[in-house]
Each structure stands twice: as C-alpha cells, then as structure tokens.
Design an enzyme around this catalytic site. Structure first.
Site, PDB file in Angstrom:
ATOM      1  N   TYR A   1      -7.836  15.454  -7.497  1.00  0.00           N
ATOM      2  CA  TYR A   1      -6.787  14.843  -8.413  1.00  0.00           C
ATOM      3  C   TYR A   1      -5.968  15.739  -8.879  1.00  0.00           C
ATOM      4  CZ  TYR A   1      -5.490  11.703 -11.882  1.00  0.00           C
ATOM      5  OH  TYR A   1      -4.444  10.670 -12.928  1.00  0.00           O
TER       6      TYR A   1
ATOM      7  N   THR B   1      -7.114   2.362 -19.989  1.00  0.00           N
ATOM      8  CA  THR B   1      -6.706   1.232 -18.717  1.00  0.00           C
ATOM      9  C   THR B   1      -7.917   1.049 -18.035  1.00  0.00           C
ATOM     10  OG1 THR B   1      -6.239   3.069 -17.229  1.00  0.00           O
ATOM     11  CG2 THR B   1      -4.560   2.448 -18.678  1.00  0.00           C
TER      12      THR B   1
ATOM     13  N   LYS C   1      -1.980  15.720  -8.703  1.00  0.00           N
ATOM     14  CA  LYS C   1      -1.049  15.606  -9.557  1.00  0.00           C
ATOM     15  C   LYS C   1      -0.161  16.669  -9.805  1.00  0.00           C
ATOM     16  CE  LYS C   1      -2.042  11.332 -10.833  1.00  0.00           C
ATOM     17  NZ  LYS C   1      -1.078  10.222 -10.573  1.00  0.00           N
TER      18      LYS C   1
ATOM     19  N   ASP D   1       0.871  -1.298  -0.123  1.00  0.00           N
ATOM     20  CA  ASP D   1       0.054   0.146  -0.082  1.00  0.00           C
ATOM     21  C   ASP D   1       0.919   1.164  -0.090  1.00  0.00           C
ATOM     22  OD1 ASP D   1      -1.534   2.296   0.747  1.00  0.00           O
ATOM     23  OD2 ASP D   1      -2.843   1.263   2.190  1.00  0.00           O
TER      24      ASP D   1
ATOM     25  N   THR E   1      -9.955   4.057 -16.695  1.00  0.00           N
ATOM     26  CA  THR E   1     -10.715   4.988 -17.565  1.00  0.00           C
ATOM     27  C   THR E   1     -12.023   4.025 -18.233  1.00  0.00           C
ATOM     28  OG1 THR E   1      -9.429   4.467 -19.458  1.00  0.00           O
ATOM     29  CG2 THR E   1      -9.148   6.559 -18.008  1.00  0.00           C
TER      30      THR E   1
HETATM   31  P1  NAD Z   1      -5.081   1.550 -13.289  1.00  0.00           P
HETATM   32  O1  NAD Z   1      -6.430   1.866 -12.058  1.00  0.00           O
HETATM   33  O2  NAD Z   1      -5.542   0.908 -14.218  1.00  0.00           O
HETATM   34  O3  NAD Z   1      -3.995   1.149 -12.410  1.00  0.00           O
HETATM   35  C1  NAD Z   1      -3.545   1.701 -11.184  1.00  0.00           C
HETATM   36  C2  NAD Z   1      -2.929   0.726 -10.191  1.00  0.00           C
HETATM   37  O4  NAD Z   1      -2.503   1.290  -8.943  1.00  0.00           O
HETATM   38  C3  NAD Z   1      -3.665  -0.566  -9.808  1.00  0.00           C
HETATM   39  O5  NAD Z   1      -3.198  -1.593 -10.057  1.00  0.00           O
HETATM   40  C4  NAD Z   1      -4.051  -0.258  -8.325  1.00  0.00           C
HETATM   41  O6  NAD Z   1      -4.367  -1.424  -7.762  1.00  0.00           O
HETATM   42  C5  NAD Z   1      -2.856   0.447  -7.913  1.00  0.00           C
HETATM   43  N1  NAD Z   1      -3.045   1.312  -6.837  1.00  0.00           N
HETATM   44  C6  NAD Z   1      -3.936   2.107  -6.329  1.00  0.00           C
HETATM   45  N2  NAD Z   1      -3.926   2.401  -5.148  1.00  0.00           N
HETATM   46  C7  NAD Z   1      -2.754   1.916  -4.628  1.00  0.00           C
HETATM   47  C8  NAD Z   1      -2.178   1.955  -3.307  1.00  0.00           C
HETATM   48  N3  NAD Z   1      -2.672   2.401  -2.140  1.00  0.00           N
HETATM   49  N4  NAD Z   1      -1.095   0.846  -3.187  1.00  0.00           N
HETATM   50  C9  NAD Z   1      -0.657   0.252  -3.923  1.00  0.00           C
HETATM   51  N5  NAD Z   1      -1.153   0.315  -5.500  1.00  0.00           N
HETATM   52  C10 NAD Z   1      -2.378   1.038  -5.578  1.00  0.00           C
HETATM   53  O7  NAD Z   1      -4.734   3.177 -13.611  1.00  0.00           O
HETATM   54  P2  NAD Z   1      -3.713   3.538 -14.772  1.00  0.00           P
HETATM   55  O8  NAD Z   1      -4.709   4.214 -15.741  1.00  0.00           O
HETATM   56  O9  NAD Z   1      -2.884   2.303 -15.330  1.00  0.00           O
HETATM   57  O10 NAD Z   1      -3.096   4.762 -14.116  1.00  0.00           O
HETATM   58  C11 NAD Z   1      -1.579   4.704 -13.731  1.00  0.00           C
HETATM   59  C12 NAD Z   1      -1.050   5.993 -13.302  1.00  0.00           C
HETATM   60  O11 NAD Z   1      -1.223   7.001 -14.221  1.00  0.00           O
HETATM   61  C13 NAD Z   1      -2.074   6.710 -12.158  1.00  0.00           C
HETATM   62  O12 NAD Z   1      -0.936   7.330 -11.227  1.00  0.00           O
HETATM   63  C14 NAD Z   1      -3.043   7.528 -12.738  1.00  0.00           C
HETATM   64  O13 NAD Z   1      -3.506   8.576 -11.804  1.00  0.00           O
HETATM   65  C15 NAD Z   1      -2.141   8.145 -13.847  1.00  0.00           C
HETATM   66  N6  NAD Z   1      -2.793   8.652 -15.058  1.00  0.00           N
HETATM   67  C16 NAD Z   1      -3.894   7.879 -15.719  1.00  0.00           C
HETATM   68  C17 NAD Z   1      -4.375   8.473 -16.900  1.00  0.00           C
HETATM   69  C18 NAD Z   1      -5.474   7.596 -17.508  1.00  0.00           C
HETATM   70  O14 NAD Z   1      -6.135   8.146 -18.271  1.00  0.00           O
HETATM   71  N7  NAD Z   1      -5.488   6.196 -17.433  1.00  0.00           N
HETATM   72  C19 NAD Z   1      -4.146   9.784 -17.182  1.00  0.00           C
HETATM   73  C20 NAD Z   1      -3.163  10.320 -16.593  1.00  0.00           C
HETATM   74  C21 NAD Z   1      -2.500   9.822 -15.648  1.00  0.00           C
END
Ligand code: NAD
Length: 250
Positions: free
Chosen positions: A155, A190, A159, A62, A193
């Site tokens: 959020y 992902t 960020k 975590d 979204t």
């Molecule tokens: P996702 O939800 O598919 O994956 C996120 C992962 O983080 C998951 O496996 C989840 O279990 C893990 N996680 C969440 N809370 C946690 C915690 N407390 N401890 C350990 N693990 C934890 O998301 P994603 O789209 O792959 O996003 C990855 C990163 O990119 C994130 O930081 C997200 O904010 C950022 N991001 C995503 C997008 C998008 O459009 N998908 C855009 C910009 C930035």
C-alpha cells in the site's frame, strides 16, 4: 458554480470519497462520469445526481484494464462531448509485514493503485489536449508520504508511486495546460475503513494518532479535490494536497 461547463470522470466513484466527489462536482455544475466495478452502487449515485437535476453516467470499469479505460473515456466523450477533469480515486488497501506479503498480494495492490492511475492518466491525456487542457487529480494517501506499522508495504509503495508519477506527468504535460496534482487523505470514514472503525480498540488507536482527534469525512477530501478540479487552482501542478487531520505534521 465552480465547475460550470466541465466534464469530469471519477474512478471508484460508486461509494466512499469518489461518490462524495461525484455528488459535489455535479452540484457545482459538472457533468460526471463514474467508473467502478460496483454497478448497483454506481448507478445509485448517478440516480441521486439526476434527481438533483444534474447529468451523470455510469461506466463499468476495472482500472487495471487499458482497453477498459479506453472504452470508459470514449463513453464519457460520446455522452458529454469532451473531458476536462479526471480523478484517479479507485484504490484498495492491504495489511501485512514484508515477509508475509506474497507476490500476488503485492501485484494486486500495485495494479489497482499505481497501474490504474497510470492507465487512467494515459487514456485521458489525448482528450484533455483536444479540450485545450485539463486537471488530473490522483488520490494518494498520507501513507504515500510516511511509513506506518499497521498498513502494508505494497500500500505504501503504491501510494508513493502515485505521488511521484503525479510529478512526472505534471512536468511532461504542463505545456498542454494539463495540470496533475496528488491528494493525500488521512484516515477517512468510508467503507474502506469500516472494519477498523467498528473495533473499539483499533478505533481508539487510530484516533489517538490524529491531531484533530477524529476520522475525516468524505466531504473533507472532496472539497480539496473540487478546488484542484476547478480553475481556482490554475497555477498548481505537481503539488501535494495533504488532508489528514495533522497526521503528517507530527
Ligand atoms: P472505498 O473502498 O470506500 O471506495 C473505493 C472504490 O474504488 C470502490 O467503489 C471500489 O469498488 C472501487 N475500486 C476498487 N478497485 C477497483 C478497480 N479495480 N476498478 C474500478 N474501481 C475499483 O475507499 P475510499 O476510502 O473511498 O478510498 C478512495 C481512495 O482514497 C482510494 O484510492 C484509497 O486508497 C484512498 N485513501 C483512503 C483513505 C481512507 O482512510 N479511507 C485514506 C487515504 C487514502
């Protein structure tokens, strides 16, 4: 191979962009540790890497727990001997206007996205110093650069915090050859979204705001993270790599 001999830790590597980065890093010669709350998904990524002939490890983590980070870094160094690369990728999203956000909502997102990045960086630095240097890649967002009506204040704030934390750490640890950069993905396909992409109205609205006219794929971001992890980016620190289909160029 672009990461030959390197050891990398990826938080949130069980799915989404983190999983794509873990698979790509392993293909490029890195030994990879994945830290996540999702144990089954994380172990599947480790299996995929092993089946392809790579080396990987899953650690239940975590990212809001300082002792959890200490155990995760110790397990990585115990298994693979050192730590060269950290990707602070774990993150959660939220929606809402300022007046609707409770203190609990605010804290939940700030704790995972901002505090998690701080704690991961803090835990990794001593090992990177021991290794003679390293590369830390903090996953922010295009929403860490500009505002948007459909996200949430917590959020954006989390960020934005990742963006400037990155620059502060970059300056403090440049003398130790530890580079720290942020990555700013736009909308990416992902699990995060999934709900928005499944709703035709929300999908159309989102895609119409992306000049390249599509959601990005996890690999679109992973290639940028790979570059920052490798020695190819050895003169880059404190910088922002934007991978957003043109969102912030408008
Ligand atoms: P996702 O939800 O598919 O994956 C996120 C992962 O983080 C998951 O496996 C989840 O279990 C893990 N996680 C969440 N809370 C946690 C915690 N407390 N401890 C350990 N693990 C934890 O998301 P994603 O789209 O792959 O996003 C990855 C990163 O990119 C994130 O930081 C997200 O904010 C950022 N991001 C995503 C997008 C998008 O459009 N998908 C855009 C910009 C930035």
């Amino acid at each position: 191979m672009r990461l030959e001999g390197k050891v990398a830790f990826i938080s949130g590597g069980a799915r989404g962009m983190g999983a794509a980065e873990a698979l790509m890093f392993a293909r490029e010669g890195a030994k990879v540790a994945i830290g996540d709350l999702l144990e089954d998904e994380g172990r599947k990524v480790v299996e995929q890497i092993a089946e392809a002939g790579g080396q990987a490890l899953f650690v239940r983590l975590d990212v809001t727990s300082e002792s959890g980070w200490q155990r995760a870094v110790a397990a990585t160094v115990g298994a693979f001997g050192k730590l060269d690369v950290l990707v602070n990728n774990a993150g959660i999203r939220a929606q809402g206007r300022v007046e609707d956000v409770t203190v609990e909502d605010w804290d939940r997102v700030m704790n995972v996205n901002a505090k998690g990045t701080f704690l991961g960086t803090k835990a990794a630095i001593p090992e990177m110093r021991r290794a003679g240097g390293g590369s830390i890649i903090n996953i922010s967002s295009q929403l860490g650069l500009v505002g948007n009506a459909s996200s949430s204040p917590q959020y954006h704030a989390s960020k934005g915090a990742v963006r400037l934390f990155t620059k502060a750490a970059a300056i403090q640890y440049a003398k130790d050859a530890i580079r720290v950069n942020s990555v700013h993905p736009g909308p990416i396909a992902t699990p995060m979204t999934e709900a928005g992409r499944a709703d035709p109205k929300r999908y159309e609205k989102m895609v119409s705001g992306i000049p390249l006219g599509r959601y990005g794929e996890s690999e679109d971001v992973a290639y940028g993270v790979l570059f920052l992890a490798s020695n190819e980016s050895s003169f880059m620190t404190g910088s922002e790599l934007v991978i957003d289909g043109g969102w912030t160029a408008q």
